[in-house]
Design an enzyme around this catalytic site. Structure first.
Site, PDB file in Angstrom:
ATOM      1  N   ARG A 221     -41.551 -78.834  24.695  1.00  0.00           N
ATOM      2  CA  ARG A 221     -41.306 -77.862  23.627  1.00  0.00           C
ATOM      3  C   ARG A 221     -40.246 -78.419  22.673  1.00  0.00           C
ATOM      4  NH1 ARG A 221     -45.484 -75.876  24.785  1.00  0.00           N
ATOM      5  NH2 ARG A 221     -45.881 -73.776  25.583  1.00  0.00           N
ATOM      6  N   HIS A 269     -48.757 -81.379  18.041  1.00  0.00           N
ATOM      7  CA  HIS A 269     -48.896 -80.585  19.279  1.00  0.00           C
ATOM      8  C   HIS A 269     -50.317 -80.740  19.852  1.00  0.00           C
ATOM      9  CE1 HIS A 269     -47.163 -76.923  21.578  1.00  0.00           C
ATOM     10  NE2 HIS A 269     -48.044 -77.561  22.321  1.00  0.00           N
TER      11      HIS A 269
END
Ligand code: GLV
Length: 309
Positions: A221, A269
């Site tokens: 993250r 991502h």
């Protein structure tokens, strides 16, 4: 049986169709405000209203490996929450991280710059023994990554919240062993869940403990990383490069310095995508087991709310 689906990032029909085929007797619907109480809900980034209304769920399924965004919300009390447990993500993580480690080790980014400029320029071989790879987070993804890296004979380190033994990996556990782990690693691969304990963990203090000429690979993250601290350590030369797949704000804003730093490789991502069929097969199997009376405890992917993942 009633099943609700709420994920605005995907076309819902194939998800609903799969569930309807798996459970022909069930009502399978897209969530709407005020929906009748359901037995199961499959969600990604649900509104608080869904969680406030659906208090009678037998289980809540997060269609992702990470649950940090879900756990920020108020959850219905006593409802088991499941995250995806591999579901085809671990092998993707292994591909992505091996590619990034090898690209850094062999300086293939620099080779590419040379060849694009028409330069035939071989680089000095580097020592594998001096290219130890440390994986932060030894869950299903971290272990799969380490298993894949083993094939390339890099010295391997692993760090987890609690002690674990892994063949061929020097393991470390808990905050007191983090400095030893960092000092034994040149490449740091972050696969930790995001929790209050791990937020901002990748900062000047920790990253400067990596071996000189180190690299960061962040596939967990964006909020694990203090962006300015990475830029400063790249600037000072203590770190040689980074591969980042996740960011504090996604999409990464156009003005962010990461876009323009040649030592940073960015991807959007994409290191481990949610695979619809694998994810649904896993969730369907869990619903079947729960309907047959199995206890959620002991099933893979059950989120431990007290530890935050
Ligand atoms: C992706 O980031 C996930 O949590 O599945």
């Amino acid at each position: 049986m009633r099943i609700l689906f709420r994920d605005l990032t995907v076309p819902p029909e194939p998800w609903l169709g799969f569930l309807r085929q798996a459970f022909p007797q069930a009502s399978v619907e897209l969530w709407q405000p005020g929906a009748a109480p359901a037995d199961y809900a499959l969600v990604w980034a649900p509104p608080q209203q869904l969680l406030d209304e659906q208090t009678q769920l037998k289980a809540l399924f997060q269609i992702a490996a990470g649950v940090d965004a879900l756990l920020k919300l108020r959850l219905p009390v006593g409802v088991p929450v499941f995250r995806l447990d591999d579901a085809g993500m671990a092998v993707q993580m292994a591909e992505y991280v091996c590619h990034a480690v090898i690209r850094h080790f062999r300086e293939l980014d620099k080779v590419e710059v040379d060849t694009r400029a028409g330069r035939w320029q071989q680089r000095q071989p580097r020592s594998r023994a001096e290219f130890s790879v440390g994986v932060l987070g030894l869950g299903v993804l971290g272990q799969r990554v380490l298993k894949a890296l083993e094939a390339f004979e890099f010295p391997l380190r692993g760090w987890g919240r609690t002690p674990r033994h892994l063949n061929g990996v020097q393991t470390f556990a808990g905050p007191q062993e983090l400095p030893g782990f960092l000092a034994a690693s040149r490449v740091l691969v972050n696969l930790l869940p995001l929790t209050p304990e791990t937020e901002n963990l990748l900062n000047t203090q920790t990253l400067s403990q990596l071996q000189p000429g180190g690299y960061l690979i962040n596939v967990a993250r964006g909020r694990h990383l203090v962006d300015e601290d990475l830029l400063a350590l790249l600037g000072s030369g203590h770190l040689a490069g980074a591969t980042l797949d996740v960011f504090r704000q996604e999409p990464l804003p156009p003005e962010h310095a990461f876009w323009r730093d040649a030592r940073i490789t960015l991807t959007p991502h994409t290191s481990a995508r949610t695979l619809r069929e694998d994810s649904l097969a896993q969730i369907v199997a869990k619903i079947r087991a729960l309907e047959a009376g199995a206890a959620p405890q002991g099933m893979g992917g059950l989120v431990r709310l007290q530890v935050g993942y």
